[in-house]
Design a protein around this motif. Structure first.
Motif, short mmCIF file in Angstrom:
data_model
loop_
_atom_site.label_atom_id
_atom_site.label_comp_id
_atom_site.label_asym_id
_atom_site.label_seq_id
_atom_site.Cartn_x
_atom_site.Cartn_y
_atom_site.Cartn_z
N ALA A 66 -39.50 -7.44 15.16
CA ALA A 66 -40.45 -8.25 14.96
C ALA A 66 -40.48 -9.55 14.47
CB ALA A 66 -41.49 -7.45 14.01
N TRP A 67 -39.40 -9.77 13.55
CA TRP A 67 -39.09 -11.20 13.13
C TRP A 67 -38.46 -11.92 14.01
CZ3 TRP A 67 -39.74 -14.27 8.91
CH2 TRP A 67 -38.86 -15.46 8.78
N ASN A 68 -37.73 -11.42 14.80
CA ASN A 68 -36.91 -11.90 15.87
C ASN A 68 -37.80 -12.49 16.84
OD1 ASN A 68 -34.40 -11.25 14.30
ND2 ASN A 68 -33.94 -9.88 16.13
N ASP A 69 -38.86 -11.65 17.35
CA ASP A 69 -39.73 -12.04 18.29
C ASP A 69 -40.57 -13.28 17.89
OD1 ASP A 69 -38.87 -10.26 20.02
OD2 ASP A 69 -40.33 -8.68 19.59
N ALA A 70 -40.94 -13.27 16.62
CA ALA A 70 -41.93 -14.19 15.89
C ALA A 70 -41.22 -15.41 15.59
CB ALA A 70 -42.75 -13.71 14.68
N LYS A 71 -39.91 -15.64 15.28
CA LYS A 71 -39.11 -16.62 14.90
C LYS A 71 -37.87 -16.72 15.52
CE LYS A 71 -41.97 -17.09 11.19
NZ LYS A 71 -42.74 -18.41 11.09
N GLY A 120 -48.13 -17.84 33.97
CA GLY A 120 -47.81 -18.46 32.55
C GLY A 120 -47.42 -19.82 32.61
N GLY A 121 -46.81 -20.33 33.63
CA GLY A 121 -46.23 -21.63 33.66
C GLY A 121 -45.11 -22.17 32.58
N ILE A 122 -45.27 -23.08 31.97
CA ILE A 122 -44.14 -23.37 30.92
C ILE A 122 -44.16 -22.35 29.92
CG2 ILE A 122 -45.35 -25.06 29.77
CD1 ILE A 122 -41.63 -24.92 30.74
N LEU A 123 -45.28 -21.87 29.31
CA LEU A 123 -45.34 -20.69 28.47
C LEU A 123 -44.78 -19.53 28.63
CD1 LEU A 123 -48.60 -21.06 26.54
CD2 LEU A 123 -46.50 -22.20 26.34
N GLY A 124 -44.55 -19.16 30.15
CA GLY A 124 -43.29 -18.35 30.63
C GLY A 124 -42.17 -18.65 30.89
N ALA A 125 -41.75 -19.86 30.46
CA ALA A 125 -40.44 -20.22 30.66
C ALA A 125 -39.80 -21.25 29.65
CB ALA A 125 -40.46 -21.28 32.01
N GLY A 126 -40.12 -20.87 28.37
CA GLY A 126 -39.57 -21.44 27.34
C GLY A 126 -40.43 -21.96 26.02
N ILE A 127 -41.63 -22.41 26.51
CA ILE A 127 -42.39 -22.86 25.29
C ILE A 127 -43.17 -21.88 24.45
CG2 ILE A 127 -44.13 -24.43 24.45
CD1 ILE A 127 -43.23 -26.55 26.50
N GLY A 151 -47.01 -12.99 22.99
CA GLY A 151 -45.66 -13.04 22.57
C GLY A 151 -44.92 -14.37 22.55
N LYS A 152 -43.72 -14.33 21.97
CA LYS A 152 -43.05 -15.61 21.53
C LYS A 152 -41.98 -16.02 22.77
CE LYS A 152 -45.28 -16.29 17.96
NZ LYS A 152 -46.09 -15.03 17.95
N LYS A 153 -41.51 -14.83 23.51
CA LYS A 153 -40.37 -14.99 24.32
C LYS A 153 -40.86 -15.29 25.60
CE LYS A 153 -36.97 -12.85 21.46
NZ LYS A 153 -35.65 -11.84 21.31
N PRO A 154 -40.20 -15.89 26.78
CA PRO A 154 -40.59 -16.01 27.96
C PRO A 154 -40.73 -14.74 28.82
CG PRO A 154 -38.78 -17.46 27.62
CD PRO A 154 -38.80 -16.56 26.60
N ASN A 155 -40.05 -13.80 28.79
CA ASN A 155 -40.11 -12.51 29.64
C ASN A 155 -41.47 -11.89 28.88
OD1 ASN A 155 -38.74 -12.10 27.05
ND2 ASN A 155 -37.84 -10.23 27.77
N VAL A 156 -41.59 -11.94 27.66
CA VAL A 156 -42.65 -11.26 26.86
C VAL A 156 -44.13 -11.91 27.26
CG1 VAL A 156 -44.02 -10.40 24.77
CG2 VAL A 156 -41.30 -10.24 25.00
N LEU A 157 -43.92 -13.24 27.38
CA LEU A 157 -45.32 -13.93 27.73
C LEU A 157 -45.60 -13.98 29.21
CD1 LEU A 157 -44.44 -17.12 25.62
CD2 LEU A 157 -46.78 -16.43 25.58
N ARG A 158 -44.86 -13.84 30.11
CA ARG A 158 -45.04 -13.58 31.30
C ARG A 158 -45.78 -12.09 31.77
NH1 ARG A 158 -39.90 -15.82 32.00
NH2 ARG A 158 -39.25 -13.82 32.73
N LYS A 159 -45.26 -11.07 30.96
CA LYS A 159 -46.06 -10.01 31.22
C LYS A 159 -47.23 -9.95 30.29
CE LYS A 159 -45.01 -4.91 30.27
NZ LYS A 159 -46.50 -4.75 29.60
#
Length: 620
Positions: free
Chosen positions: A569-574, A68-75, A99-107
């Motif tokens: 759901a709002w927290n994850d998106a925003k 996931g590169g930087i998308l798995g680390a913050g962006i 997803g929007k959060k690093p841990n979710v994006l990596r998964k």
């Protein structure tokens, strides 16, 4: 939500465990595939999936333990997409929906690769490349596991651990290591304004000048300069040099003791942050308003709150990342890169400690800062540290076509475009140095910072030619480079966004498959046929009046309007806007309906100071 584990095997579902183990941990020293992708960045993942969908056998080599590169680390996937209507293909249909959060994006990325049955070799990196003529025959890998905080190993623990043979290689790494190992020509640093006739290029004007004494012994130049400030190299405006824009971590902090990991300074020396102390003294001396002073102090640490995570504050003389180190990373050995990566961590640790303890810092801010720690829920297996440093740019290939400012300004026409880009010329400072102001007073300033056109740039997306992701034919005939593509320093600063990398990754995946099926070089791929296939896959290759009107209408009707089934759901998106939920959820049913969110958009239009109003409500 299940926490994403670091082990490659644990990333995937049980039916795939044995299959992945046989591929990612094979004892056989040589593996043969149609396409080898180097780098499990978002671009590399999209390239691999595309090549697989186009009928090729594929594997990915990833030097770290994560995808996931930087998308798995913050962006966030859509964070640097100025015009979603200009993006199609897998980037729009898959990456933007992750997803929007690093841990979710990596998964999410790992699950996608498992779904496509694409193996990933972890913790191994380029040792050398073997060629026959202008064609890569073998990629030889070395084992080099990152440390517990994600910092790359300075040296390999084992050489010659694996050989990859492939018909086409795609270098989707942020560093362009396969490209460099092959002998493809590339550029680093800043070109002069004359090189490509770019008025923005080369050494730039002074920014953030501040009347701070830069010397170890105030007023005594012979005592030397303070740490983190350099002497001026005195090159004229517009001249070339070897600097490149700042890197930083996109990190999360928390005060929650259940989530918080202390920064814990390593090798701390308060004298290294004397410049910070003098800057704080300047702010305290010149800003009377407590709220404004606190804001300026927060610009130093934790920095700019950017969609939930913290980022570099470009208009602060000093902020949450060091300056002047990125130039040693861009074309450096792994020993140099590891050192730079560690310096970024040590700087952030030390800065936090300094601002929590130094008497020159207002007590309230010292206490506020001391409460902050890294949020381990975002990066549980690296003790809260992002597993990827935000390496904004390193090497830039010198291909058959070099993207320049003229392309960004829509002053050229390319018949072989394989994706669109749109962003302003976005460059963070490159150095902090001693310089006199117009009155001759010595102070400290930054240089190299610009954001021309804002995120929308010209407002008219521009194409990136296929020739910009291929090397010259006499240098390598079976390599594609969708990340360190061919561009000037200035043009790359506009095009270097993750959505563009993903788009070019898909284009590279199709091109690789077509080269293999036609038994030809990547340079001889039929550009018209390539474009036809990309269009069939849903890519957007030209910005038409119809698309422009659709985008305009979309913005007019409110691109932000939507509905969310829960607070989570709002927290994850925003991220960063969690506090808004109760204001929008007017009927207090724990959901945000379309009517509620539309009403909120109307409220924002009626009250330009809506944030101030609502934050005051929070205090009541």
């Amino acid at each position: 939500m299940t926490q994403f584990a670091a082990s490659p095997v644990k990333r995937f579902t049980l039916p795939l465990l044995a299959w992945f183990a046989s591929l990612t941990h094979a004892a056989e020293p040589t593996q043969r595939v149609d396409v080898c992708v180097y780098g499990a960045t978002p671009s590399g993942i999209v390239a691999a999936v595309t090549a697989k969908q186009e009928g090729c056998s594929v594997l990915i080599v990833e030097p770290s333990r994560w995808v996931g590169g930087i998308l798995g680390a913050g962006i966030k996937p859509l964070q640097d997409c100025a015009e979603p209507a200009a993006v199609g293909g897998l980037t729009a249909t898959r990456v933007f929906k992750l997803g929007k959060k690093p841990n979710v994006l990596r998964k999410d990325f790992a699950d996608w690769l498992a779904e496509e049955k694409i193996p990933v070799i972890y913790e191994q990196r380029v040792q050398r490349v073997e060629k026959a003529g202008a064609s890569i025959t073998k990629l030889v890998l070395e084992l080099a596991p990152p440390d517990k905080h994600g910092i790359p190993a300075p040296t390999a623990t084992k050489k010659d651990v694996r050989v990859i043979e492939a018909k086409v290689f795609i270098d989707a790494s942020y560093e362009g290591d396969v490209m460099a190992a092959v002998g493809v020509k590339y550029a680093v640093g800043r070109e002069s304004a004359e090189t490509y006739h770019e008025e923005l290029a080369g050494v730039g004007p002074t920014t953030n000048w501040t009347p701070i004494d830069p010397y170890v012994v105030a007023g005594d130049p012979k005592s030397g300069l303070l740490p983190w400030v350099e002497a001026d190299h005195s090159l004229p405006k517009g001249a070339a040099d070897d600097y490149t824009q700042a890197y930083n971590f996109r990190f999360y902090v928390t005060r929650d003791p259940q989530k918080r990991v202390p920064f814990e300074p390593a090798n701390y020396n308060a004298q290294e942050f004397e410049l910070v102390g003098r800057y704080v003294e300047h702010l305290v001396r010149t800003i009377d308003d407590t709220a404004k002073l606190t804001k300026r102090l927060r610009d130093i640490f934790p920095g700019w709150l950017n969609s939930g995570e913290y980022n570099y504050k470009r208009d602060s003389l000093i902020t949450m990342a060091p300056l002047g180190l990125s130039r040693f990373y861009q074309d450096g050995t792994w020993e140099a890169r590891s050192k730079v990566w560690r310096q970024h961590q040590d700087y952030l640790r030390g800065l936090h400690h300094f601002l929590s303890t130094d008497a020159r810092v207002p007590e309230a801010f010292r206490n506020e800062t001391a409460e902050l720690g890294l949020d381990q829920t975002m990066h549980a297996d690296t003790e809260g540290w992002p597993n990827q440093l935000y390496v904004r740019l390193t090497r830039r290939m010198k291909g058959p076509y070099i993207l320049t400012l003229a392309d960004v300004w829509n002053q050229t026409k390319a018949e072989d475009g394989v994706g669109l880009a749109l962003y302003g010329v976005d460059i963070y400072p490159v150095r902090r140095y001693v310089v006199a102001n117009e009155s001759g007073q010595i102070g400290v300033a930054t240089e190299g910072n610009m954001f021309v056109g804002g995120s929308q740039g010209t407002g008219h997306p521009y194409p990136i030619p296929y020739r910009a992701i291929t090397p010259k034919a006499d240098e390598c005939t079976n390599l594609l480079v969708p990340v360190c593509f061919s561009a000037s320093y200035i043009a790359y600063a506009s095009a270097r966004m993750e959505p563009v990398f993903c788009v070019l990754g898909e284009s590279a995946g199709v091109a690789a498959a077509q080269a293999i099926h036609a038994n030809t070089s990547v340079q001889n791929v039929d550009a018209a046929q390539l474009r036809r296939r990309l269009l069939e896959r849903g890519q957007i290759l030209e910005w038409t009046d119809e698309l422009a009107q659709q985008a305009k209408q979309h913005r007019k009707t409110g691109i932000e309007t939507g509905e969310w089934a829960s607070q989570q759901a709002w927290n994850d998106a925003k991220p960063g806007w969690e506090w808004l939920f109760p204001f929008i959820d007017t009927n207090k049913d724990g959901k945000i309906a379309l009517t509620e969110h539309t009403a909120f958009q109307d409220y924002k239009k009626q009250h330009p100071d809506w944030q101030k109003r609502l934050r005051e409500e929070l205090k009541k």
